[in-house]
Design an enzyme around this catalytic site. Structure first.
Site, PDB file in Angstrom:
ATOM      1  N   ARG I  88       0.849  -1.172  -0.013  1.00  0.00           N
ATOM      2  CA  ARG I  88      -0.136  -0.073   0.110  1.00  0.00           C
ATOM      3  C   ARG I  88       0.765   1.185  -0.074  1.00  0.00           C
ATOM      4  NH1 ARG I  88      -2.125  -4.002  -0.685  1.00  0.00           N
ATOM      5  NH2 ARG I  88      -4.439  -4.393  -0.248  1.00  0.00           N
ATOM      6  N   GLU I  91       2.094   1.645  -3.549  1.00  0.00           N
ATOM      7  CA  GLU I  91       1.210   2.028  -4.226  1.00  0.00           C
ATOM      8  C   GLU I  91       0.805   3.664  -4.100  1.00  0.00           C
ATOM      9  OE1 GLU I  91      -2.592  -0.184  -4.623  1.00  0.00           O
ATOM     10  OE2 GLU I  91      -3.651   1.389  -3.914  1.00  0.00           O
ATOM     11  N   SER I 114      14.469  15.220   2.070  1.00  0.00           N
ATOM     12  CA  SER I 114      15.715  14.119   2.511  1.00  0.00           C
ATOM     13  C   SER I 114      14.816  12.797   3.139  1.00  0.00           C
ATOM     14  CB  SER I 114      16.403  15.056   3.426  1.00  0.00           C
ATOM     15  OG  SER I 114      17.364  13.835   3.805  1.00  0.00           O
TER      16      SER I 114
END
Lengths: 147, 147, 147, 147, 147, 147, 147, 147, 147, 147
Positions: I88, I91, I114
């Site tokens: 997830r 994704e 960063s």
């Protein structure tokens, strides 16, 4: 020790003792689908379920403890599976993937069919032209929302 | 010209004319699953079906001829799909693949569930906790035989 | 223990005992093609076949039990095989793949040649310009159907 | 212009003119297997064959010239094919690859079955349980030699 | 046991005994190129050659038996080699691949240079600007034929 | 515009004018190997060479300017080539790569055979058992040094 | 035994003995860059250097022999490195790769900067806004030549 | 329109007008390294820099606007570069990657050398044995911190 | 021995002793996020932190020494993670990656957030419709600069 | 026409008209995160939102219709992103992925953080040592359940 080693021991013991997944499911009081996935290292056991597994598969306490830890999921050795039975499922996703997407969106709008709040049922479907495998998948629809 | 271009035109026309897959299926007298897969370039049309498509989507004769040619199948741009809805299906294969394999083998022996002699039905399953997507897959069992 | 380990033991024993696939096939009463594939870990043994294998390869009871479990199939270490003999087969698929597809579809319509309801026969074909390998593949045609 | 564009034109014209591979083979006086592979851009045409193709497919002189240039071979868009018919052949290589290797080596020693000095014949095999696709492959055995 | 383990033992023994490939070739009465490839697990030994290897590398009977089995070939751990010396060869294929293809086709027509009926000779080429590696490759030309 | 477009035009013109690489090399006063690689977009032309190319292939001034720009090298569409002729070279690297490495290191120590300070010569080698392709590669040895 | 095992032992011993690369370099009388690369399994030791390593890391004679064998080079487990420090170098190649190419070609013409006749120096560069890592790379320019 | 198209136009114009990167850098008042990277589509231009570029390369207002948009960075078509000059840099990362990591960590502790707060300088280094390419990289050290 | 082995021992001991990450963080006096990442082999321990870990997990001196060595980072077995929870996150990068890029650039200009000067905080967010996972990421903005 | 073409037009128009994502969000009355993702082709517009977009970006009716069709999601051209800003997010998943997994499981049990029932907020976090990017992610926890 890791979960894979416990899974290997469970599979090995299942073969040696000639156990069946359906019978194991009865012993756990769960569906055969969940039980098999769990014993194959994809699901997490409750304490009571782990105790039951410990007894059936002669696990040590540490092995039983591992069953209660959430596993790193994914049961296949390659991104595109080589095993013919599992490949056919990959092929369904490849050939019918855009179809499934279109039809779910047409009925429900933008969102997904959950693979978490999900259940599966695999049955024999008698057919005079040759029995069929019937699989019912049920997943909650989760909508995308604007915010 | 190739089949992809015909598919693109069909999708484009569907959007422009605001057509629905379910209605198109009725016009073709087939299931919405087969009709959608066919219009998305995965299945082959009979002459009569191609004529119907020609009429609905304003296809040229050559475009209608392409619908009757068996297409190179596979509807996804990458081996692991990025679209969340389709990925959830890939995830089901990844997480439950070995489970599906074990349970079909336990019930039927060595073989596969066909992805060719196959049908699919996608439905809304009303549920007070949130409606669910129910998908029924049915594939003929094909046994491996020794010879 | 898993099936791979049993396969490794079978191959090792075959080398040590200097057995031949064709002779092993005779002992199993099956074709040399099925027998070899089975002993290389790709097919499932019946109880009687596993007993025979146990005797020939000095397997333990647990090893013989593994032969009766459906294996995770796929015999190659990489998606594109590096071994020259096997690569030539991959090359046939790569160069002639679309040809095979077109000719089967022209004769049979949309569908596939089954790799499950399938048999293979490998023979020496004498030829004055150098003997040839002749392979006959036979797979049931399975049609796609609209539904 | 390149060979792919000529191939696209040939396929397009074949669809538009509703030609059959088997008939085209008769016109070229070659097997349907070679003819199809050649027209799909995998083989090189002689001058006479290119003239014939020019006539059938209404090619320009430059297009006919391209047919006589050796093409960059390989007919598939991905290393593992997604099309179900072609995938079954990939699966045969994956599942039976080591079997084929062992049996050819047992009969012939170390070497390969040529994919160049090679021919193929695809036929319908009538069968009361459902017709089958029969494919005969014939490739010269080429031995490795020490030097 | 498998061939890889025998290869590892041969390499290890060669390092421990500080043997040279050129001297080993003399002992086998073969070229240094074939001998090295064979000892690195890519070629098959005759009985007499395996006996010789058994003696030089203190192999067991089973290890010597493995040398007479045709190996699964391919000596590199990745599809694109990381070792700089071997990469330069991959780079030659990448940069000059289409050139080699064009020039062989111009001279011989459509076909390939065999990598099976093939020999190789690696020599030092003295040069005042820095010595060079000279490699002569010789492979039989195998023509594609129409059929 | 980029170099690929110029290369495409050169190849196209070569086909249309039915030119031969060997004759082109004579016109450029270079080996057929360098000339072919350069025209296929892998090498950089001097001003004089670009003028010559402009004349032969009817290039515009901008196209001729591109020939004098160092190209992004690499002539193959995939990491593992699908074309059978080029694949055989990849196979030589795969099967003999570690052999080549061992023999060069044994003769020269640690270092590489240069693919830059490099030349190649491709010839027909007459042979009563079938003519052979002979390729001589010559690359400067470049040693690794400690510092 | 192989070189990797010797490298693992060297790293392990370095950790256990809390040695520093800079001090090891002094003991070998070489730069810290070459010394580190060599001890990490990428470079070849002379006899004297191997003796020194044997003493420092308590190596067996066979382990010391391995250090004098040219290793299969390449120190990373994946083609695109996951370690953030090393990835930043990959990113420099990805983002600035075409820039480096253009500027070297503008200054030197077609050719490469050698990674064999090459040295590297890594230093701390004091800076009030935060110290910097300064790396100086020096590689011989090797020109492509026409032939 | 996108940034790639602007980059293509800039490169094309540079070739047509026979401009040099070093001279362009002078016009922009920046280093040749930054200027080249920016013109190759990897960096973002200020308004003044975009105006300058518009003038030099005859850009439209929209093209000049694109130069001020942050681009999607990454200049190479494949994860492992095929161009020999750029590959040598990839090889440095592959062979020396773990060395660079160890030496920076020994000097600075855990952290990275920034590829953002970074500069590069490419120079000719005269050398009687053949001129060398000297590249100085300077990147701020950024430490990991516990929190 | 390497860091992975120490990580495996730590995980194993954590399971056996039924420890919680949050409690371990308290013992180390650091956030649960840093502590977990460090114990999972992604961060470097100070001497004092390593002593604490040695005590909690019964490590040997050599194991504790390994914790103070900077590890090769990257915690996932595949480039695209198969585990649903981690996928997830992948994704989110895939679907929202360009969005994140645009919004950070709009606010800060060209540069990055960063992942080194970075911290993370994972919390339960109570919600009547089902509790949520809230994750706060904070990374220093690092600008690209022209030079 | 497809959604990608509409997205390209939207981005192009945004650049040409010098619009800001934050202002666009205000016009749509949604968060800048959702608005940007939607305009970049990852989300579905309602009729009213599509009308608004049509007006702002001068879209045709067909283009506006495409915005209301659920798109095939995934915004990146490669599985591992090359753009440094987006790569840092991939790196967070790679380095902290197992940490995130452990901490969510410890707090919530087995399940996932939804990427569908999800929102994101990107802010500037003022900091005297350099401003930071603060991103708050909020996703509903979805538990796995046994069944």
């Amino acid at each position: 020790m890791d979960r894979n080693q416990v899974t290997q021991k469970i599979i090995s013991t299942k073969v040696a003792k000639q156990l069946r997944w359906a019978d194991l499911a009865t012993q756990f009081g769960q569906s055969k689908e969940w039980t098999t996935a769990a014993l194959l290292g994809q699901m997490t056991f409750s304490r009571a379920q782990a105790d039951k597994a410990q007894e059936i598969f002669d696990l040590t306490d540490e092995e039983a403890a591992w069953l209660q830890i959430v596993p790193y999921k994914g049961s296949l050795p390659t991104a595109v599976p080589t095993d013919p039975l599992i490949y056919r499922w990959y092929e369904i996703v490849s050939v019918y993937g855009t179809t499934i997407k279109e039809l779910i969106h047409e009925e429900f709008g933008d969102g997904i069919m959950s693979a978490i709040d999900f259940s599966m049922n695999i049955q024999r479907e008698a057919d005079p032209k040759g029995d069929r495998v019937q699989v019912v998948l049920s997943g909650k629809f989760l909508p995308y929302k604007s915010y």
